[in-house]
Design a protein around this motif. Structure first.
Motif, short mmCIF file in Angstrom:
data_model
loop_
_atom_site.label_atom_id
_atom_site.label_comp_id
_atom_site.label_asym_id
_atom_site.label_seq_id
_atom_site.Cartn_x
_atom_site.Cartn_y
_atom_site.Cartn_z
N ALA A 28 0.83 -1.20 0.00
CA ALA A 28 0.00 0.00 0.00
C ALA A 28 0.87 1.26 0.00
O ALA A 28 0.58 2.23 -0.70
CB ALA A 28 -0.93 0.00 1.21
N VAL A 29 1.94 1.24 0.79
CA VAL A 29 2.84 2.39 0.82
C VAL A 29 3.71 2.42 -0.42
O VAL A 29 4.05 3.49 -0.94
CB VAL A 29 3.70 2.35 2.11
CG1 VAL A 29 4.66 3.53 2.15
CG2 VAL A 29 2.80 2.37 3.34
N ASP A 30 4.06 1.25 -0.91
CA ASP A 30 4.93 1.14 -2.09
C ASP A 30 4.31 1.84 -3.30
O ASP A 30 5.01 2.51 -4.06
CB ASP A 30 5.18 -0.33 -2.40
CG ASP A 30 6.37 -0.54 -3.32
OD1 ASP A 30 7.34 0.22 -3.20
OD2 ASP A 30 6.32 -1.46 -4.16
N VAL A 31 3.00 1.67 -3.47
CA VAL A 31 2.33 2.30 -4.61
C VAL A 31 2.49 3.82 -4.54
O VAL A 31 2.71 4.48 -5.56
CB VAL A 31 0.84 1.91 -4.65
CG1 VAL A 31 0.10 2.72 -5.70
CG2 VAL A 31 0.70 0.43 -4.93
N LYS A 32 2.40 4.39 -3.34
CA LYS A 32 2.52 5.84 -3.20
C LYS A 32 3.98 6.29 -3.28
O LYS A 32 4.29 7.27 -3.96
CB LYS A 32 1.91 6.30 -1.88
CG LYS A 32 0.47 5.90 -1.65
CD LYS A 32 -0.45 6.39 -2.76
CE LYS A 32 -0.57 7.88 -2.84
NZ LYS A 32 -1.55 8.30 -3.89
N VAL A 33 4.87 5.58 -2.59
CA VAL A 33 6.26 6.04 -2.48
C VAL A 33 7.08 5.65 -3.70
O VAL A 33 7.62 6.51 -4.42
CB VAL A 33 6.90 5.47 -1.19
CG1 VAL A 33 8.38 5.78 -1.14
CG2 VAL A 33 6.20 6.03 0.04
N THR A 34 7.19 4.34 -3.96
CA THR A 34 7.97 3.88 -5.10
C THR A 34 7.32 4.31 -6.41
O THR A 34 8.01 4.66 -7.38
CB THR A 34 8.14 2.36 -5.06
OG1 THR A 34 8.73 1.99 -3.82
CG2 THR A 34 9.02 1.86 -6.20
N GLY A 35 5.98 4.27 -6.44
CA GLY A 35 5.28 4.70 -7.65
C GLY A 35 5.61 6.14 -8.00
O GLY A 35 5.91 6.46 -9.16
N PHE A 36 5.57 7.01 -7.01
CA PHE A 36 5.89 8.42 -7.28
C PHE A 36 7.35 8.57 -7.68
O PHE A 36 7.68 9.30 -8.63
CB PHE A 36 5.59 9.28 -6.06
CG PHE A 36 6.01 10.72 -6.24
CD1 PHE A 36 5.26 11.57 -7.02
CD2 PHE A 36 7.19 11.18 -5.68
CE1 PHE A 36 5.66 12.89 -7.21
CE2 PHE A 36 7.59 12.49 -5.86
CZ PHE A 36 6.82 13.35 -6.63
N ALA A 37 8.26 7.91 -6.95
CA ALA A 37 9.68 8.05 -7.25
C ALA A 37 9.98 7.59 -8.68
O ALA A 37 10.76 8.23 -9.40
CB ALA A 37 10.50 7.24 -6.25
N THR A 38 9.35 6.49 -9.10
CA THR A 38 9.59 5.97 -10.45
C THR A 38 9.05 6.91 -11.51
O THR A 38 9.73 7.25 -12.49
CB THR A 38 8.95 4.58 -10.59
OG1 THR A 38 9.46 3.71 -9.57
CG2 THR A 38 9.26 3.97 -11.95
N LEU A 39 7.82 7.35 -11.33
CA LEU A 39 7.22 8.28 -12.30
C LEU A 39 8.02 9.57 -12.38
O LEU A 39 8.33 10.07 -13.47
CB LEU A 39 5.77 8.57 -11.90
CG LEU A 39 4.76 7.45 -12.11
CD1 LEU A 39 3.47 7.75 -11.37
CD2 LEU A 39 4.47 7.26 -13.60
N PHE A 40 8.36 10.12 -11.24
CA PHE A 40 9.08 11.40 -11.21
C PHE A 40 10.45 11.27 -11.88
O PHE A 40 10.85 12.13 -12.67
CB PHE A 40 9.23 11.86 -9.76
CG PHE A 40 9.91 13.19 -9.60
CD1 PHE A 40 9.20 14.36 -9.76
CD2 PHE A 40 11.26 13.26 -9.31
CE1 PHE A 40 9.82 15.60 -9.63
CE2 PHE A 40 11.89 14.49 -9.17
CZ PHE A 40 11.17 15.66 -9.33
N ASP A 41 11.16 10.19 -11.58
CA ASP A 41 12.50 10.01 -12.13
C ASP A 41 12.46 9.87 -13.65
O ASP A 41 13.25 10.49 -14.37
CB ASP A 41 13.14 8.78 -11.49
CG ASP A 41 14.63 8.70 -11.76
OD1 ASP A 41 15.28 9.76 -11.76
OD2 ASP A 41 15.13 7.58 -11.98
N VAL A 42 11.52 9.06 -14.15
CA VAL A 42 11.43 8.84 -15.60
C VAL A 42 10.97 10.10 -16.32
O VAL A 42 11.51 10.48 -17.36
CB VAL A 42 10.49 7.66 -15.90
CG1 VAL A 42 10.24 7.54 -17.41
CG2 VAL A 42 11.07 6.35 -15.36
#
Length: 653
Positions: free
Chosen positions: A616-630
């Motif tokens: 649940a946290v991964d979707v918010k944290v890792t999801g944002f980090a991945t989208l932002f970085d790309v």
């Protein structure tokens, strides 16, 4: 729902308002099971100025001849209702055949922490209700919750803070022949609160001498002649389905579950508090944290302050801890985008909380158990403008808010510190571990702050440019339905091209069947799942996927009919390869990112696996980090990426 029924001028300028408290019942999947169900009703008399305090004569007061000294059962250890702390102001009650008598003195500092700005005396009212309910038969006292209250009168415009520090006298009648009324009197004899017509429903019984407890059924078996609790008149048939407001005042579509929303802004405000230590003295404290040396150093400091401390490092947490003090990521190196250190820390937190969850849920004590979190931030909840060393401490703060909802008797508090040396952490924990207090606290440069949330109007500037236009491409993760798609429609209506994503492709069961066929398939699939171990959860998951497959295309078709440019792309935003393929397949690089993706299973925290909590946290944290970085790697220099992340106020985001 509030309706003015009478507005009478005069000495006090009285206005009578009829109030009904209505709620909707909604299933975890969003299905509305009942609308506007009535929970209670009341008439409120508002005055331009408070009525003066009367001074009843001795002949008008309840008599206490033949009274016996009883312990307040709500202050005795029991498994039904326990009201300690601020609400334990009255420990003994003289109870006789005609009347009851008790005294109390409020702690001004303590009540001011919670009720400084209250208009009415909440603690005093609660104490009077306790006294009115105190009785005993053969030594057994009922522990009841209120069912009805015919009338409450407030005099003098006094709240708990104004009544603190002086001895108050509480008097009440002892039976229906006396009218079942009670009053609170100031030290000079003024009547400040009067209650009449109170009834309650027992949840259990406690013995005055032995402390033994009985259930209602056990008490009735021992005293079969006892009268049943009074009947409560139910609303007429269909009343629970009446609209919450009159149709001509609707500000939303009456056929929709959506309701108007207000804009809330959180901001830190200084709120000093006398640093009284000892909040953890003689209490069992489970101290956990991601950084072992910092955790052990704080444990030594807390032990020196009298706490009984254990750590979660390399040991299974016990279920009998009074307090879990969570240092979260404190002590680790400053967070960098994509750093996975939070995962193991959250797994450890989840294990500790789930070990005590059932025990804490069953307790009747209102302030014994606490969950305290420490985060290394800026001390102002991110509002200082300075770098926040560990911004993901906010995930633990959100978890604490969730626990407050699921475990209403547990006190939770999130503490944001700009300096995290062990002595400071121990001192703050020992001070803030009081039964009552602010839920979010920050310390910056030694000054204590709290979060204040205020309602404010949306910023509007007629001369400002629109947030997006025809030259923008907006990427909304988790935008196939709900709030995400509603936002997609609004932005597309401003001319932007909008791409919404979801984890599922829009194929499979439900994609092409009509409503009747889908309903039949849904029912059949759920029935088939019942006979298989673990099948119900799996069946619900399959059905939820199919419902999304039906909803998202319908939304896209409706948007296309309006000429809106919205397209759907399947993508798991936590998977970098999928995100890169998504962006590479777009006609142009997104200029706006709205991270709305989330996962929610609709069950209590105790029923989630640790891996589901991390997901649940991964979707918010890792999801944002991945989208932002790309996306930032491809953003043109003249149009930098604009972004926002959406989360519910109680979510782990």
């Amino acid at each position: 729902m509030a309706e003015v029924v009478e507005d009478a001028p005069g000495e006090y300028g009285e206005t009578v308002v009829r109030v009904r408290i209505l709620t909707d019942v909604v299933a975890p999947d969003g299905t509305v099971l009942a609308t506007d169900r009535e929970h209670g009703r009341m008439s409120v008399v508002l005055r331009d100025r408070p009525a003066e305090c009367p001074r009843p004569g001795p002949d008008q007061l309840p008599r206490t001849a033949g009274a016996v000294d009883l312990a307040n059962p709500y202050q005795l250890p029991n498994s039904f209702i326990s009201l300690p702390g601020t609400f334990a102001a009255t420990k003994r009650v003289l109870s006789g055949p005609e009347g009851k008598l008790a005294t109390m003195t409020l702690d001004g500092v303590e009540v001011a922490r919670w009720f400084e700005h209250s208009v009415l005396p909440a603690v005093v009212c609660d104490a009077l209700a306790q006294v009115m309910a105190v009785t005993a038969e053969d030594g057994w006292s009922p522990l009841a919750v209120p069912r009805t209250m015919r009338r409450i009168d407030f005099y003098g415009g006094l709240n708990d803070v104004a009544l603190a520090a002086e001895e108050l006298t509480l008097r009440a009648t002892s039976g229906p022949d006396g009218g079942l009324w009670g009053g609170v009197f100031a030290s000079d004899g003024r009547l400040v609160v009067r209650m009449a017509g109170a009834t309650g429903e027992p949840l259990g019984y406690v013995h005055q001498d032995s402390g033994h407890v009985r259930t209602v059924d056990e008490q009735r078996a021992a005293h079969p002649a006892q009268a049943p609790p009074p009947e409560v008149r139910l609303p007429r048939d269909g009343a629970e389905n009446e609209p919450a407001v009159r149709p001509q005042l609707l500000a939303y579509d009456s056929s929709s579950f959506s309701r108007p929303v207000q804009r809330w802004v959180a901001e830190p405000v200084p709120r000093p508090m006398e640093p009284v230590p000892g909040g953890l003295r003689d209490r069992r404290v489970l101290l956990r944290g991601a950084h072992g040396p910092a955790t052990e150093a704080v444990a030594e400091q807390l032990t020196a302050r009298g706490a009984i401390v254990g750590t979660a490092c390399g040991a299974e947490p016990a279920a009998e801890w009074d307090v879990i003090a969570d240092l979260t990521l404190t002590g680790l190196d400053d967070h960098e985008l994509g750093d996975p250190a939070w995962r193991e820390a959250l797994l450890t937190t989840t294990a500790a909380l789930q070990a005590v969850y059932d025990h804490w849920l069953e307790t009747a004590e209102a302030d014994r158990f606490q969950y305290l979190t420490i985060s290394h931030g800026d001390g102002l909840f991110g509002h200082s403008g300075a770098t926040v060393p560990q911004p993901l401490g906010g995930a633990w703060a959100a978890l604490a808010k969730n626990l407050m909802v699921e475990l209403p008797r547990v006190v939770t508090k999130s503490i944001d510190l700009d300096h995290v040396d062990p002595p400071t952490i121990a001192r703050v924990l020992d001070t803030e571990a009081r039964p009552m207090g602010d839920q979010e606290v920050g310390y910056r440069d030694g000054v204590r702050h709290v979060q204040r949330v205020r309602i404010t109007s949306s910023p509007s500037d007629p001369t400002a440019e629109l947030p997006v236009g025809s030259g923008d491409c907006v990427l909304i993760s988790g935008g196939g339905r709900g709030v995400g798609f509603a936002l997609a429609r609004e932005l597309a209506a401003l001319g932007a091209e909008v791409v919404v994503t979801g984890r599922r492709p829009l194929t499979g069961p439900g994609a092409e069947t009509d409503d009747d066929a889908f309903a039949a398939w849904r029912k059949r699939r759920l029935l088939e799942a019942v006979g298989t171990p673990g099948g119900v959860a799996e069946g619900r998951h399959v059905v939820e996927d199919a419902e999304f497959v039906r909803t998202a295309p319908a939304n896209l078709t409706a948007a296309a009919d309006r000429g809106l440019r919205i397209r759907y792309e399947p993508c798991d935003v936590t998977d970098r390869d999928q995100v890169e393929r998504l962006v590479a397949g777009l006609d142009r690089s997104p200029t706006v990112l709205v991270h709305n993706a989330a996962t929610y299973r609709g069950v209590r925290f105790s029923r989630l696996t640790p891996e589901e909590v991390v997901r649940a946290v991964d979707v918010k944290v890792t999801g944002f980090a991945t989208l932002f970085d790309v996306l930032t790697a491809q953003s043109p220099a003249d149009r930098p990426l604009r972004f926002v992340s959406c989360a519910g106020s109680m979510s782990a985001g």
